[in-house]
Design an enzyme around this catalytic site. Structure first.
Site, mmCIF file in Angstrom:
data_model
loop_
_atom_site.group_PDB
_atom_site.id
_atom_site.type_symbol
_atom_site.label_atom_id
_atom_site.label_comp_id
_atom_site.label_asym_id
_atom_site.label_seq_id
_atom_site.Cartn_x
_atom_site.Cartn_y
_atom_site.Cartn_z
ATOM 1 N N CYS A 122 19.529 -18.888 7.471
ATOM 2 C CA CYS A 122 18.425 -17.988 7.147
ATOM 3 C C CYS A 122 17.123 -18.698 7.471
ATOM 4 O O CYS A 122 17.120 -19.892 7.770
ATOM 5 C CB CYS A 122 18.456 -17.557 5.686
ATOM 6 S SG CYS A 122 17.457 -16.052 5.443
ATOM 7 N N CYS A 124 14.250 -18.217 5.331
ATOM 8 C CA CYS A 124 13.318 -18.203 4.191
ATOM 9 C C CYS A 124 12.982 -19.586 3.629
ATOM 10 O O CYS A 124 11.902 -19.783 3.089
ATOM 11 C CB CYS A 124 13.826 -17.284 3.089
ATOM 12 S SG CYS A 124 15.515 -17.596 2.582
ATOM 13 N N CYS A 132 12.684 -13.963 4.925
ATOM 14 C CA CYS A 132 13.879 -14.335 5.699
ATOM 15 C C CYS A 132 13.722 -14.036 7.183
ATOM 16 O O CYS A 132 14.653 -14.263 7.962
ATOM 17 C CB CYS A 132 15.095 -13.611 5.145
ATOM 18 S SG CYS A 132 15.363 -13.941 3.399
ATOM 19 N N LYS A 201 24.397 -8.095 0.865
ATOM 20 C CA LYS A 201 23.617 -8.917 -0.067
ATOM 21 C C LYS A 201 22.560 -8.035 -0.722
ATOM 22 O O LYS A 201 21.750 -7.414 -0.039
ATOM 23 C CB LYS A 201 22.963 -10.054 0.699
ATOM 24 C CG LYS A 201 22.116 -10.973 -0.150
ATOM 25 C CD LYS A 201 21.564 -12.111 0.702
ATOM 26 C CE LYS A 201 20.640 -13.000 -0.075
ATOM 27 N NZ LYS A 201 20.100 -14.071 0.780
ATOM 28 N N ARG A 223 11.856 -8.758 -1.082
ATOM 29 C CA ARG A 223 12.850 -8.714 0.002
ATOM 30 C C ARG A 223 13.567 -7.361 0.085
ATOM 31 O O ARG A 223 14.589 -7.246 0.737
ATOM 32 C CB ARG A 223 13.873 -9.837 -0.202
ATOM 33 C CG ARG A 223 13.234 -11.225 -0.123
ATOM 34 C CD ARG A 223 14.273 -12.320 0.073
ATOM 35 N NE ARG A 223 13.632 -13.563 0.460
ATOM 36 C CZ ARG A 223 13.547 -14.648 -0.300
ATOM 37 N NH1 ARG A 223 14.099 -14.665 -1.490
ATOM 38 N NH2 ARG A 223 12.926 -15.733 0.142
ATOM 39 N N GLU A 239 27.401 -1.591 5.540
ATOM 40 C CA GLU A 239 26.951 -2.921 5.982
ATOM 41 C C GLU A 239 28.148 -3.772 6.427
ATOM 42 O O GLU A 239 28.102 -4.467 7.438
ATOM 43 C CB GLU A 239 26.213 -3.648 4.845
ATOM 44 C CG GLU A 239 24.763 -3.226 4.640
ATOM 45 C CD GLU A 239 23.837 -3.805 5.713
ATOM 46 O OE1 GLU A 239 24.311 -4.537 6.613
ATOM 47 O OE2 GLU A 239 22.631 -3.518 5.653
ATOM 48 N N LYS A 254 27.476 -10.928 -2.593
ATOM 49 C CA LYS A 254 26.443 -11.620 -3.373
ATOM 50 C C LYS A 254 25.482 -10.620 -3.993
ATOM 51 O O LYS A 254 25.012 -9.750 -3.246
ATOM 52 C CB LYS A 254 25.698 -12.552 -2.418
ATOM 53 C CG LYS A 254 24.643 -13.428 -3.029
ATOM 54 C CD LYS A 254 24.013 -14.321 -1.977
ATOM 55 C CE LYS A 254 22.973 -15.221 -2.607
ATOM 56 N NZ LYS A 254 22.332 -16.096 -1.638
ATOM 57 N N SER A 280 22.668 -18.216 -8.631
ATOM 58 C CA SER A 280 21.958 -19.096 -9.557
ATOM 59 C C SER A 280 21.714 -18.464 -10.918
ATOM 60 O O SER A 280 21.921 -19.098 -11.951
ATOM 61 C CB SER A 280 20.635 -19.530 -8.933
ATOM 62 O OG SER A 280 19.838 -18.394 -8.626
ATOM 63 N N TYR A 319 28.111 -22.777 -8.631
ATOM 64 C CA TYR A 319 27.545 -24.032 -9.125
ATOM 65 C C TYR A 319 28.466 -24.668 -10.169
ATOM 66 O O TYR A 319 28.260 -25.813 -10.558
ATOM 67 C CB TYR A 319 26.135 -23.776 -9.693
ATOM 68 C CG TYR A 319 25.235 -23.167 -8.639
ATOM 69 C CD1 TYR A 319 24.676 -23.963 -7.647
ATOM 70 C CD2 TYR A 319 25.018 -21.787 -8.586
ATOM 71 C CE1 TYR A 319 23.899 -23.413 -6.641
ATOM 72 C CE2 TYR A 319 24.243 -21.225 -7.581
ATOM 73 C CZ TYR A 319 23.685 -22.044 -6.613
ATOM 74 O OH TYR A 319 22.941 -21.484 -5.614
HETATM 75 ZN ZN ZN Z 1 16.681 -15.850 3.355
#
Ligand code: ZN
Length: 329
Positions: A122, A124, A132, A201, A223, A239, A254, A280, A319
């Protein structure tokens, strides 16, 4: 047959019995750990909203990767924090970009052969504005340009494959990027490098803590003109259709927990290997509850991962990967 002939509790009486009839399993080889690579040496800076997750310089990332390999994890997902950013994200596709350097170093370490290295693709983290893609401005109005962004994204993917990425994973959500990436990879002699597409996403508030981790918050706007509206399940399937038609080898969904129905729907419609990214915010909110003693850490972590597997994900970017692998050992 009904009760009393049928008693479902018969198969729940002991751990041995429960283990025998368990339908969904977790294993370390299906867990992928994200790494945030920063410039410098000896740097290991904890991300305040993500306890136990660090920005790592390459030497420290090697140590982290070796720990991941010895825990039996399936792979790493690499993100970069460049020392400088600009309008055209040159740090994303530079030969000596931060992730390119990290990949070259990681690939030299034989102790890491068991890990699949996945490079996030990406712009970003590398653009001065944090979007992005390439931004066209006209007074107060701005637009994230699709086609010129795709050209840079394809160039980035080819550069990461050249540096040694085993898989490239575009997360930008521009139209047509999978096809452009496939062409750029093949043109560079990387016809064996798979594309794992973040196909659907969603524009999610759950990415919040990542923006601190990757220093990638947009400087203006949001975004929503490229990431998906969280209300749309059918569009998510369109998509995915598009990305498969363009040559995606694998899918990554995601976020995970707030979108388990989307993962399930994709699992029923498509046969490609599919992962899910426990993002996250999902990690941070659980940790916030652990810190207050409101949730039992180990059980909650494992249940959250199991829910994602049960929904249909083959593998999970999380994570919690190292902590979960310790529990599974
Ligand atoms: Zn991005």
């Amino acid at each position: 047959m009904n009760f009393p002939a049928t008693r479902l509790r018969r198969l729940r009486r002991t751990e041995a019995m429960r283990s025998l009839v368990r339908e969904t399993h977790l294993h370390p080889g299906a867990l992928i750990y994200p790494l945030f690579i920063c410039p410098g040496e000896g740097i290991r800076k904890e991300i305040s909203s993500m306890p136990g997750v660090f920005n790592l310089s390459i030497d420290e990332a090697v140590k982290e990767a070796e720990a991941c390999a010895s825990l039996g994890l399936g792979g790493l997902l690499l993100f970069g924090l460049p020392s400088e950013k600009d309008e055209e994200a040159s740090g994303a596709w530079a030969d000596d970009g931060i992730v390119q350097q990290a990949l070259r170093t990681l690939k030299k370490d034989k102790a890491l052969d068991s890990l699949v290295t996945i490079a996030d693709v990406c712009l970003c983290e590398y653009t001065s504005h944090g979007h992005c893609g390439v931004v066209a401005r006209d007074g107060d109005h701005y637009e994230i340009q699709n086609d010129s962004s795709v050209a840079l994204i394809a160039k980035t993917a080819a550069s990461l494959a050249k540096a040694g990425a085993d898989i490239v994973a575009p997360s930008d959500m521009m139209d047509g990027r999978v096809e452009a990436i496939r062409e750029a990879l093949d043109a560079g002699g990387h016809e064996q490098t798979p594309v794992m597409s973040y196909a659907s996403k969603f524009a999610s508030a759950f990415y919040g803590p990542f923006r601190e981790a990757a220093d990638s918050a947009p400087q203006f706007g949001d975004r929503r003109s490229y990431q998906m509206d969280g209300a749309n399940l059918r569009e998510a399937m369109r998509e995915i259709d598009q990305d498969i038609a363009e040559g995606a080898d694998m899918l990554l969904m995601k976020p995970a927990m707030p979108y388990l129905d989307v993962i399930r729907a994709a699992r029923e419609l498509y046969d490609l290997p599919m992962g899910a990214y426990q993002v996250s915010g999902e990690y941070s909110m659980l940790h916030a509850a652990f810190q207050r003693g409101w949730l039992e850490p180990e059980r909650t972590m494992m249940e959250s991962l199991l829910s994602i597997r049960r929904a249909g994900a083959d593998f999970i970017v999380t994570y919690f990967a190292k902590d979960a692998a310790k529990v599974l050992a």
